[in-house]
Design a protein around this motif. Sequence first.
Motif, PDB file in Angstrom:
ATOM      1  N   ARG A 140     -19.656  15.634  20.692  1.00  0.00           N
ATOM      2  CA  ARG A 140     -20.298  16.361  21.388  1.00  0.00           C
ATOM      3  C   ARG A 140     -19.211  14.832  23.023  1.00  0.00           C
ATOM      4  NH1 ARG A 140     -26.357  19.034  21.575  1.00  0.00           N
ATOM      5  NH2 ARG A 140     -26.525  19.794  20.041  1.00  0.00           N
ATOM      6  N   PRO A 141     -18.571  15.337  23.205  1.00  0.00           N
ATOM      7  CA  PRO A 141     -17.913  14.392  24.173  1.00  0.00           C
ATOM      8  C   PRO A 141     -18.245  14.440  25.595  1.00  0.00           C
ATOM      9  CG  PRO A 141     -15.967  15.546  23.770  1.00  0.00           C
ATOM     10  CD  PRO A 141     -17.961  16.074  22.453  1.00  0.00           C
ATOM     11  N   TYR A 142     -19.096  15.231  26.294  1.00  0.00           N
ATOM     12  CA  TYR A 142     -19.464  15.916  27.526  1.00  0.00           C
ATOM     13  C   TYR A 142     -20.062  16.871  27.436  1.00  0.00           C
ATOM     14  CZ  TYR A 142     -17.956  16.342  32.571  1.00  0.00           C
ATOM     15  OH  TYR A 142     -18.249  15.777  33.915  1.00  0.00           O
ATOM     16  N   PRO A 143     -21.215  17.137  28.346  1.00  0.00           N
ATOM     17  CA  PRO A 143     -22.193  18.003  27.861  1.00  0.00           C
ATOM     18  C   PRO A 143     -21.387  19.673  28.265  1.00  0.00           C
ATOM     19  CG  PRO A 143     -23.117  16.141  29.901  1.00  0.00           C
ATOM     20  CD  PRO A 143     -21.002  15.421  29.697  1.00  0.00           C
ATOM     21  N   THR A 144     -22.138  20.378  27.249  1.00  0.00           N
ATOM     22  CA  THR A 144     -21.749  21.597  26.720  1.00  0.00           C
ATOM     23  C   THR A 144     -20.541  21.798  26.272  1.00  0.00           C
ATOM     24  OG1 THR A 144     -22.982  21.808  28.668  1.00  0.00           O
ATOM     25  CG2 THR A 144     -22.233  23.723  27.836  1.00  0.00           C
ATOM     26  N   ILE A 145     -20.170  20.773  25.806  1.00  0.00           N
ATOM     27  CA  ILE A 145     -18.414  20.371  25.471  1.00  0.00           C
ATOM     28  C   ILE A 145     -18.274  20.348  24.058  1.00  0.00           C
ATOM     29  CG2 ILE A 145     -15.706  19.977  25.262  1.00  0.00           C
ATOM     30  CD1 ILE A 145     -16.453  20.236  28.126  1.00  0.00           C
ATOM     31  N   TRP A 146     -18.341  20.842  22.823  1.00  0.00           N
ATOM     32  CA  TRP A 146     -18.146  20.287  21.374  1.00  0.00           C
ATOM     33  C   TRP A 146     -16.695  20.628  20.809  1.00  0.00           C
ATOM     34  CZ3 TRP A 146     -17.833  23.216  16.576  1.00  0.00           C
ATOM     35  CH2 TRP A 146     -18.822  22.617  15.445  1.00  0.00           C
ATOM     36  N   SER A 147     -16.767  19.671  20.123  1.00  0.00           N
ATOM     37  CA  SER A 147     -14.235  19.476  19.228  1.00  0.00           C
ATOM     38  C   SER A 147     -14.870  19.415  18.020  1.00  0.00           C
ATOM     39  CB  SER A 147     -14.909  17.817  19.583  1.00  0.00           C
ATOM     40  OG  SER A 147     -15.776  17.031  19.417  1.00  0.00           O
ATOM     41  N   GLY A 148     -16.014  20.044  17.895  1.00  0.00           N
ATOM     42  CA  GLY A 148     -16.561  20.176  16.257  1.00  0.00           C
ATOM     43  C   GLY A 148     -15.009  20.833  15.315  1.00  0.00           C
ATOM     44  N   LEU A 149     -14.541  21.720  16.023  1.00  0.00           N
ATOM     45  CA  LEU A 149     -13.917  22.938  15.882  1.00  0.00           C
ATOM     46  C   LEU A 149     -12.612  22.540  15.179  1.00  0.00           C
ATOM     47  CD1 LEU A 149     -14.419  26.195  18.541  1.00  0.00           C
ATOM     48  CD2 LEU A 149     -14.797  26.099  15.852  1.00  0.00           C
ATOM     49  N   GLY A 150     -12.171  21.385  16.062  1.00  0.00           N
ATOM     50  CA  GLY A 150     -10.793  19.710  15.557  1.00  0.00           C
ATOM     51  C   GLY A 150     -10.943  19.914  14.100  1.00  0.00           C
ATOM     52  N   LEU A 151     -12.383  20.233  13.747  1.00  0.00           N
ATOM     53  CA  LEU A 151     -12.959  19.911  11.951  1.00  0.00           C
ATOM     54  C   LEU A 151     -12.519  21.219  10.755  1.00  0.00           C
ATOM     55  CD1 LEU A 151     -15.902  17.930  12.143  1.00  0.00           C
ATOM     56  CD2 LEU A 151     -13.625  16.608  12.279  1.00  0.00           C
ATOM     57  N   VAL A 152     -12.208  21.460  12.128  1.00  0.00           N
ATOM     58  CA  VAL A 152     -12.407  23.054  10.852  1.00  0.00           C
ATOM     59  C   VAL A 152     -10.975  24.232  11.170  1.00  0.00           C
ATOM     60  CG1 VAL A 152     -14.656  23.599  10.312  1.00  0.00           C
ATOM     61  CG2 VAL A 152     -13.550  24.468  12.659  1.00  0.00           C
ATOM     62  N   GLY A 153     -10.485  23.046  12.264  1.00  0.00           N
ATOM     63  CA  GLY A 153      -8.341  24.953  12.238  1.00  0.00           C
ATOM     64  C   GLY A 153      -8.814  24.251  13.973  1.00  0.00           C
ATOM     65  N   GLY A 154      -7.641  25.854  14.176  1.00  0.00           N
ATOM     66  CA  GLY A 154      -8.255  26.216  16.156  1.00  0.00           C
ATOM     67  C   GLY A 154      -7.018  25.052  16.218  1.00  0.00           C
ATOM     68  N   GLY A 155      -6.567  24.238  15.993  1.00  0.00           N
ATOM     69  CA  GLY A 155      -4.883  23.598  16.778  1.00  0.00           C
ATOM     70  C   GLY A 155      -6.140  23.094  18.126  1.00  0.00           C
ATOM     71  N   GLY A 156      -4.948  23.690  19.129  1.00  0.00           N
ATOM     72  CA  GLY A 156      -5.185  23.283  20.643  1.00  0.00           C
ATOM     73  C   GLY A 156      -5.958  23.764  20.999  1.00  0.00           C
ATOM     74  N   GLY A 157      -6.649  25.113  20.387  1.00  0.00           N
ATOM     75  CA  GLY A 157      -7.940  25.934  20.656  1.00  0.00           C
ATOM     76  C   GLY A 157      -9.232  25.105  20.043  1.00  0.00           C
ATOM     77  N   SER A 158      -9.543  23.323  20.235  1.00  0.00           N
ATOM     78  CA  SER A 158     -10.139  23.349  19.428  1.00  0.00           C
ATOM     79  C   SER A 158     -11.872  22.268  19.862  1.00  0.00           C
ATOM     80  CB  SER A 158      -9.896  21.395  18.572  1.00  0.00           C
ATOM     81  OG  SER A 158      -9.137  21.188  18.995  1.00  0.00           O
ATOM     82  N   THR A 159     -11.955  22.762  20.967  1.00  0.00           N
ATOM     83  CA  THR A 159     -13.235  22.369  21.575  1.00  0.00           C
ATOM     84  C   THR A 159     -14.036  23.898  21.603  1.00  0.00           C
ATOM     85  OG1 THR A 159     -12.014  22.287  23.617  1.00  0.00           O
ATOM     86  CG2 THR A 159     -12.624  20.760  22.557  1.00  0.00           C
ATOM     87  N   ALA A 160     -14.954  23.799  22.326  1.00  0.00           N
ATOM     88  CA  ALA A 160     -15.490  24.999  22.573  1.00  0.00           C
ATOM     89  C   ALA A 160     -17.152  24.697  23.593  1.00  0.00           C
ATOM     90  CB  ALA A 160     -16.889  25.515  21.112  1.00  0.00           C
ATOM     91  N   LEU A 161     -16.940  25.935  24.545  1.00  0.00           N
ATOM     92  CA  LEU A 161     -17.800  25.074  25.219  1.00  0.00           C
ATOM     93  C   LEU A 161     -19.288  26.069  24.863  1.00  0.00           C
ATOM     94  CD1 LEU A 161     -16.484  27.230  28.372  1.00  0.00           C
ATOM     95  CD2 LEU A 161     -17.182  24.597  28.242  1.00  0.00           C
ATOM     96  N   VAL A 162     -20.341  25.044  24.615  1.00  0.00           N
ATOM     97  CA  VAL A 162     -21.542  25.374  24.218  1.00  0.00           C
ATOM     98  C   VAL A 162     -22.935  25.481  24.743  1.00  0.00           C
ATOM     99  CG1 VAL A 162     -23.026  25.165  21.764  1.00  0.00           C
ATOM    100  CG2 VAL A 162     -20.389  24.689  21.701  1.00  0.00           C
ATOM    101  N   GLY A 163     -23.407  26.197  24.070  1.00  0.00           N
ATOM    102  CA  GLY A 163     -24.635  26.152  24.935  1.00  0.00           C
ATOM    103  C   GLY A 163     -25.121  27.396  25.594  1.00  0.00           C
ATOM    104  N   SER A 164     -26.674  27.596  26.108  1.00  0.00           N
ATOM    105  CA  SER A 164     -26.866  29.016  26.600  1.00  0.00           C
ATOM    106  C   SER A 164     -25.884  29.080  28.285  1.00  0.00           C
ATOM    107  CB  SER A 164     -28.561  28.912  27.406  1.00  0.00           C
ATOM    108  OG  SER A 164     -27.966  28.037  28.857  1.00  0.00           O
ATOM    109  N   HIS A 165     -25.947  30.500  28.843  1.00  0.00           N
ATOM    110  CA  HIS A 165     -24.824  30.921  29.253  1.00  0.00           C
ATOM    111  C   HIS A 165     -25.342  30.429  30.666  1.00  0.00           C
ATOM    112  CE1 HIS A 165     -25.125  34.692  26.394  1.00  0.00           C
ATOM    113  NE2 HIS A 165     -26.164  34.332  26.655  1.00  0.00           N
TER     114      HIS A 165
END
Length: 350
Positions: free
Chosen positions: A285-310
């Motif tokens: 969790r390098p920044y609030p609402t941002i998750w970098s875990g997709l880089g562990l499973v794939g995704g290449g450049g799209g390996s971060t995600a916005l995570v949280g409530s709407h």
Amino acid sequence: MKPSFHWFLPMYRDNRSYGGDPGAREATPKYLRDVARAAEANGFESMLLATGHDTKDTWLTAAAVAQHTETIRFIVAFRAGYTLPTLTAQMIETFQYLFADRLDINIVTGSDVEEQTAYGDEIAKADRYRRTREFLEILDAELAGRRYDFAGDYYRVSGGGRPAPISRRPTIFFGGLSEESADVGAAHADVQLMYGETPPMAAEHVERISKLAAAHGRSVEFGIRIQVISRDRSEDAWAETDRILARLTPQQVARRQRELAERQSIGQQRVQSLNPGVIDPDRLRPYPTIWSGLGLVGGGGGSTALVGSHAEVAERIQEYTEVGIRHFIVSGAPLLEEAYRFGEGVIPLL
């Protein structure tokens, strides 16, 4: 700044969830239509069709799906240099004529060496960007409908130019942070793309490219490619990340890290720096609402995600707009259902 949202069209298959679900859906013609209609119904401006050696052709797929939609546009990604810019201009003109000016383009230069050689393209990275620059110079002249001659290192054209100016010039999306790519984008792109960096990192990119564009007498807009896990409740979104991590092994993580290290893209390297390469929820969790875990499973450049409530996801998007990001190319898994989640839950808040 009002954000513009763009969704993704699956080019091979669509995962039912992140993390390599074995029950992935095939991107059948019907499923492609369903995803595109869902995006159109939920307020997305356009859809990106990503290019790759192992996927379907982006141009033909866009044309097939465009017949079953009314307003949504298609960002067709393709590699400059694999098709003559003169022929590309003809294809653009035809698509705009047939489908009510609903085409934009994403120019790809390429960063995966194995994929480049699989296409038969073995020229060095710096040479690829010089070729891309010539490609875009010719494309601009073609779409303007003016007669021209061109003599470059990679292309020679005599008496080129479409018979008339294009009905709607497609928006040109372009990505790259290396010195060569940044200057090409500043000189020729309409939207300069980056991967899912944090807002402070994105601000650095916006400032740098804006200065380069100004040196060319231009201004550009900026976009970000990022994944989304957005739910009614924040805890439900983060529970999805826990489920993904629970399926990983250290061996899988190590293999994926080696694969990503071989990429030549500086943009991918920057976003991958947010991923510590270990299965540690706190460090992912390098920044609030941002998750970098997709880089562990794939995704290449799209390996971060916005995570949280709407609401939390919308708040982070608002922060991105404040540093100069206007275009958000987002996606979720599966693309059909997540188009509704994001479209109904996040877009109305912005």
